[in-house]
Design an enzyme around this catalytic site. Structure first.
Site, PDB file in Angstrom:
ATOM      1  N   TYR A  99    -109.643  36.129  -3.105  1.00 49.23           N
ATOM      2  CA  TYR A  99    -110.206  35.953  -1.789  1.00 49.23           C
ATOM      3  C   TYR A  99    -111.629  34.979  -1.982  1.00 49.23           C
ATOM      4  O   TYR A  99    -111.928  34.327  -1.230  1.00 49.23           O
ATOM      5  CB  TYR A  99    -110.489  37.295  -1.308  1.00 49.23           C
ATOM      6  CG  TYR A  99    -111.043  37.193   0.078  1.00 49.23           C
ATOM      7  CD1 TYR A  99    -110.485  37.061   1.042  1.00 49.23           C
ATOM      8  CD2 TYR A  99    -112.534  37.305   0.313  1.00 49.23           C
ATOM      9  CE1 TYR A  99    -110.989  36.834   2.600  1.00 49.23           C
ATOM     10  CE2 TYR A  99    -113.046  37.167   1.447  1.00 49.23           C
ATOM     11  CZ  TYR A  99    -112.505  36.972   2.553  1.00 49.23           C
ATOM     12  OH  TYR A  99    -112.840  36.910   3.825  1.00 49.23           O
ATOM     13  N   HIS A 185    -106.329  37.005 -11.467  1.00 48.02           N
ATOM     14  CA  HIS A 185    -107.332  38.014 -11.581  1.00 48.02           C
ATOM     15  C   HIS A 185    -107.588  38.023 -13.186  1.00 48.02           C
ATOM     16  O   HIS A 185    -106.771  38.608 -13.843  1.00 48.02           O
ATOM     17  CB  HIS A 185    -106.865  39.409 -11.148  1.00 48.02           C
ATOM     18  CG  HIS A 185    -106.799  39.510  -9.842  1.00 48.02           C
ATOM     19  ND1 HIS A 185    -108.081  39.725  -8.937  1.00 48.02           N
ATOM     20  CD2 HIS A 185    -105.817  39.268  -8.713  1.00 48.02           C
ATOM     21  CE1 HIS A 185    -107.838  39.795  -7.641  1.00 48.02           C
ATOM     22  NE2 HIS A 185    -106.415  39.554  -7.521  1.00 48.02           N
TER      23      HIS A 185
END
Length: 535
Positions: A99, A185
């Site tokens: 994000y 990630h």
């Protein structure tokens, strides 16, 4: 991604401008604390702040780098959280994750849309530019993806660093401005080159040096304690756990006899633990401990009580009464020391500031291992030197300052202690039975060097009796249940597959050595559906 508002975190930085810091702006990612811990593993200090933190606040903090976390939202939805757009113009390196990358792209003039094919779990990363952020990250490395959106147009000045089969812009960079984004990630263990990427950002892009060490923390903590406390007295409720024990050591190193440690023995500790704790601190560390024998009071408080929540409430209430009485007797005190850790600081919404001094004050004490809190009229100022540390960092400090392994790696132990490992009514007889059975279990675990293999290992006493036979005599005695579990964080757990001969040894010893027990069972239930403790 389901749109939702990210939770606001503390905007009170716990770092200072003299320490090299990587700031993480939290947009509600489940991995924000993990990002911070990965940064600290490089021996560089990291701090989590709210996404609402302004560019001006960040400028004053002078971070060496900024990481924009992931989050549960989609940037193109209305009402989703955004950061101050001036952050991109601070001249500080920035890394956006998931994000955070999408927000970066959108605010700098690019475009993000819902992807035709979402990407969750493991994905192979094809590297287009193996320099800078992706130095030493192998082509084809498996990275952990978790997104349903994708960058469809890059802002001006950005280049693609890597892609996957479903994601054309898996890693991007504006090299001139030192602004980077990754769709995956890197902080999770599943991302093979994640740590290398983080080290590249911290060391080579942000030019940080590995100065966040146990030694420097101890030096800083001692200096800060002295500066805050001056010549005032400090009270610490010692529990015997790693947090309060490490805290006691730091405080005593900083202010010596101005520290008063109080240990309240409520009678629900394990065998020999109160005596061992007091002796350890007095004789080995030369830290005086005021021992409060409140066993009889606590036993009377729970007499006849069988409901577990009522047990906890009554024990917590009695703890408050004893603490009030003893702090008055030993006082007066200006400061109360608490083992507040960094996750507590991030999540706390109960901060109260003294309007005259600007210091945090204790409207209520942090739960004594879920036992209870102090009433609001006990307005101590707080001393919290561990508030910058995660749990694993506290253990490292404890190990470094010489605390024994039995404290450093102590299994979690509930505040109400054995009171919630005796199902039903608590009596002195049942306490002694459980202490002895639990002691044998721990003895055998240590003897066979299994202690560090488990998250917790303990015994439970059931409030019923069963028929047995010993020699030619019929017995009618209690069963003891052994609970040994493995876990990473206590949120989920599995029962430990211990060797049968170990269970046989423990069972034989308990039945033969503990009067009042004729049966031993082993709990083979995971969490969920069960809990770790029985009550």
């Amino acid at each position: 991604m389901t749109p939702q508002t990210a939770p606001a975190q503390s905007t009170q930085p716990v770092g200072d401008v003299n320490r090299q810091t990587i700031v993480i702006l939290d947009f509600g990612s489940q991995y924000s604390q993990l990002i911070a811990r990965r940064i600290r593993e490089t021996q560089v200090y990291s701090e989590i702040l709210s996404y609402r933190t302004s560019a001006e606040q960040l400028r004053k903090l002078q971070p060496k780098g900024i990481i924009i976390s992931g989050g549960p939202n989609s940037v193109y939805d209305s009402g989703v959280p955004h950061c101050d757009p001036e952050i991109w113009h601070l001249g500080v390196p920035v890394l956006g994750i998931c994000y955070g990358m999408h927000l970066m792209v959108q605010q700098l003039g690019g475009e993000v849309k819902r992807a035709e094919r979402a990407e969750y779990g493991k994905s192979s990363l094809t590297i287009d530019d193996p320099t800078d952020l992706l130095t030493n990250v192998e082509d084809g490395s498996i990275m952990w993806m978790s997104h349903g959106d994708s960058v469809v147009r890059l802002p001006e000045g950005f280049d693609i660093l890597a892609h996957t089969q479903n994601t054309p812009c898996a890693a991007i960079a504006d090299h001139q401005s030192k602004i980077y984004g990754v769709q995956f990630h890197p902080e999770v263990v599943h991302s093979e080159g994640g740590i290398a990427l983080i080290r590249n950002f911290v060391y080579h892009i942000c030019n940080c040096e590995p100065t966040w060490t146990t030694e420097t923390f101890v030096e800083e903590a001692v200096r800060e304690i002295r500066g805050q406390v001056g010549d005032k007295r400090v009270l610490l409720a010692l529990s015997g756990g790693v947090d309060s024990s490490t805290l006691a050591f730091l405080l005593h190193k900083a202010i010596g006899d101005q520290l008063v440690c109080m240990f309240i023995d409520q009678g629900f500790m394990r065998k020999n633990e109160p005596e061992r704790l007091v002796k350890l601190f007095r004789d080995q560390f030369h830290i005086p401990v005021s021992y409060v024998d409140a066993r009889e009071r606590f036993l009377q408080a729970v007499e006849g009580v069988v409901d577990p929540e009522e047990k906890r409430r009554l024990i917590g209430h009695e703890f408050i009464k004893v603490f009030e009485e003893e702090s008055t007797r030993l006082g007066p005190f200006d400061y109360l020391a608490q083992g507040t850790l960094y996750p507590d600081v991030i999540e706390s919404a109960n901060t109260n500031i003294d309007p005259q001094t600007g210091e945090r004050v204790a409207v209520k004490i942090k739960s004594h291992h879920n036992v209870g809190g102090l009433p609001s009229n006990l307005r101590f100022k707080l001393v919290e030197p561990l508030r910058r540390l995660f749990k694993d960092e506290v253990r490292e400090v404890a190990r470094n300052v010489g605390l024994p392994d039995e404290i450093v790696n102590r299994h979690p132990f509930p505040g109400p202690g054995l009171a919630i490992r005796i199902i039903g009514e608590i009596t002195e007889e049942r306490l002694e039975i459980l202490r002895d059975a639990d002691f044998i279990l721990r003895q055998e675990i240590n003897r066979q060097q299994l202690y560090h293999h488990f998250w917790q290992a303990f015994a439970v006493l059931l409030p019923l009796r069963s028929v047995g036979v010993m020699g030619d005599q019929r017995t009618y005695a209690y069963p003891v249940v052994l609970r040994i579990i493995t876990s990473e964080d206590g949120m989920t757990a599995d029962w430990a597959r211990v060797p049968y001969d170990f269970l046989e040894t423990v069972s034989n010893r308990i039945v033969n050595e503990v009067r009042g027990v004729n049966r031993v069972a082993y709990d083979v239930t995971s969490k969920p559906p069960a809990t770790i403790e029985w009550e």
